[in-house]
Motif scaffolding. Structure first.
Motif, PDB file in Angstrom:
ATOM      1  N   GLU A  99      25.506   0.781  24.277  1.00 60.93           N
ATOM      2  CA  GLU A  99      26.972   0.824  24.269  1.00 60.93           C
ATOM      3  C   GLU A  99      27.429   2.169  23.739  1.00 60.93           C
ATOM      4  O   GLU A  99      27.784   2.312  22.585  1.00 60.93           O
ATOM      5  N   ASP A 100      27.422   3.161  24.590  1.00 63.03           N
ATOM      6  CA  ASP A 100      27.857   4.492  24.186  1.00 63.03           C
ATOM      7  C   ASP A 100      28.548   5.140  25.366  1.00 63.03           C
ATOM      8  O   ASP A 100      28.379   4.707  26.511  1.00 63.03           O
ATOM      9  N   LYS A 101      29.300   6.174  25.103  1.00 64.84           N
ATOM     10  CA  LYS A 101      30.009   6.894  26.167  1.00 64.84           C
ATOM     11  C   LYS A 101      29.300   8.187  26.542  1.00 64.84           C
ATOM     12  O   LYS A 101      29.673   8.848  27.496  1.00 64.84           O
ATOM     13  N   MET A 102      28.280   8.566  25.773  1.00 71.19           N
ATOM     14  CA  MET A 102      27.536   9.784  26.055  1.00 71.19           C
ATOM     15  C   MET A 102      26.057   9.533  25.810  1.00 71.19           C
ATOM     16  O   MET A 102      25.687   8.794  24.895  1.00 71.19           O
ATOM     17  N   TYR A 103      25.230  10.185  26.634  1.00 69.29           N
ATOM     18  CA  TYR A 103      23.784  10.019  26.549  1.00 69.29           C
ATOM     19  C   TYR A 103      23.131  11.393  26.543  1.00 69.29           C
ATOM     20  O   TYR A 103      23.619  12.323  27.180  1.00 69.29           O
ATOM     21  N   VAL A 104      22.022  11.518  25.835  1.00 72.81           N
ATOM     22  CA  VAL A 104      21.316  12.791  25.723  1.00 72.81           C
ATOM     23  C   VAL A 104      20.003  12.685  26.485  1.00 72.81           C
ATOM     24  O   VAL A 104      19.188  11.807  26.208  1.00 72.81           O
ATOM     25  N   LEU A 105      19.823  13.598  27.440  1.00 75.57           N
ATOM     26  CA  LEU A 105      18.596  13.659  28.238  1.00 75.57           C
ATOM     27  C   LEU A 105      17.792  14.862  27.790  1.00 75.57           C
ATOM     28  O   LEU A 105      18.304  15.985  27.760  1.00 75.57           O
ATOM     29  N   SER A 106      16.542  14.634  27.414  1.00 72.93           N
ATOM     30  CA  SER A 106      15.648  15.704  26.976  1.00 72.93           C
ATOM     31  C   SER A 106      14.220  15.264  27.271  1.00 72.93           C
ATOM     32  O   SER A 106      13.998  14.360  28.067  1.00 72.93           O
TER      33      SER A 106
END
Length: 166
Positions: A99-106
């Motif tokens: 449940e988030d509005k932003m995701y980090v791809l690495s």
């Protein structure tokens, strides 16, 4: 093209430049890598096509993609995230969007992880997990931020904040 960059092997995908490295070491403390130059290519008697093929195969194998909620990424950055939670929190393994509005791809090493966006399966998989379109915001060479279209951030707002559609 800048003379400095001409001596190094680079490629392009859309308007992004690719720079090839040899990964010498990866540990919890960081990574050690060597930038591949034209001189290396000549010494190794190899082509850019072969280099791309090897980089594509090895990068996905050695530096697997990971995607987390921004909340988890921040807790990891601040040292509050436990190592055991990492696998559970990785959307590419759990396939639950959180449940988030932003995701980090690495990548696992958190080094040069923005390259994960060109792994063949990653963006499609994230679309399947999020079940909607999303924007890819460049954050650094180490990660990109994925923002679902439903997050309510318009293209006009992104342009206003310095994120132009090229």
């Amino acid at each position: 093209m800048n003379r400095c960059f001409r001596m190094f092997r680079t490629g392009e995908i859309l308007d992004l430049s690719l720079i090839y490295y040899v990964l010498l070491d990866a540990s919890e403390k960081g990574t050690t890598a060597m930038l591949i130059s034209d001189r290396h290519m000549d010494q190794w008697k190899t082509t850019e096509k072969i280099l791309w093929s090897e980089a594509d195969r090895n990068t996905r194998r050695l530096l697997m993609a990971e995607c987390f909620t921004m909340q988890y990424a921040m807790s990891e950055l601040l040292g509050a995230a436990g190592k055991e939670a990492r696998r559970e929190q990785n959307l590419l393994e759990s396939e639950e969007k959180g449940e988030d509005k932003m995701y980090v791809l690495s990548n696992r090493a958190r080094s040069n992880g923005a390259a994960c966006m060109i792994y063949p399966y990653v963006l499609r998989m994230m679309g399947d997990i999020l079940e909607e379109d999303f924007y890819i915001l460049p954050s650094s060479i180490h990660e990109v931020i994925l923002v679902p279209a439903s997050a309510g951030i318009s293209v006009a707002e992104m342009e206003k904040n310095g994120l132009r559609d090229q």
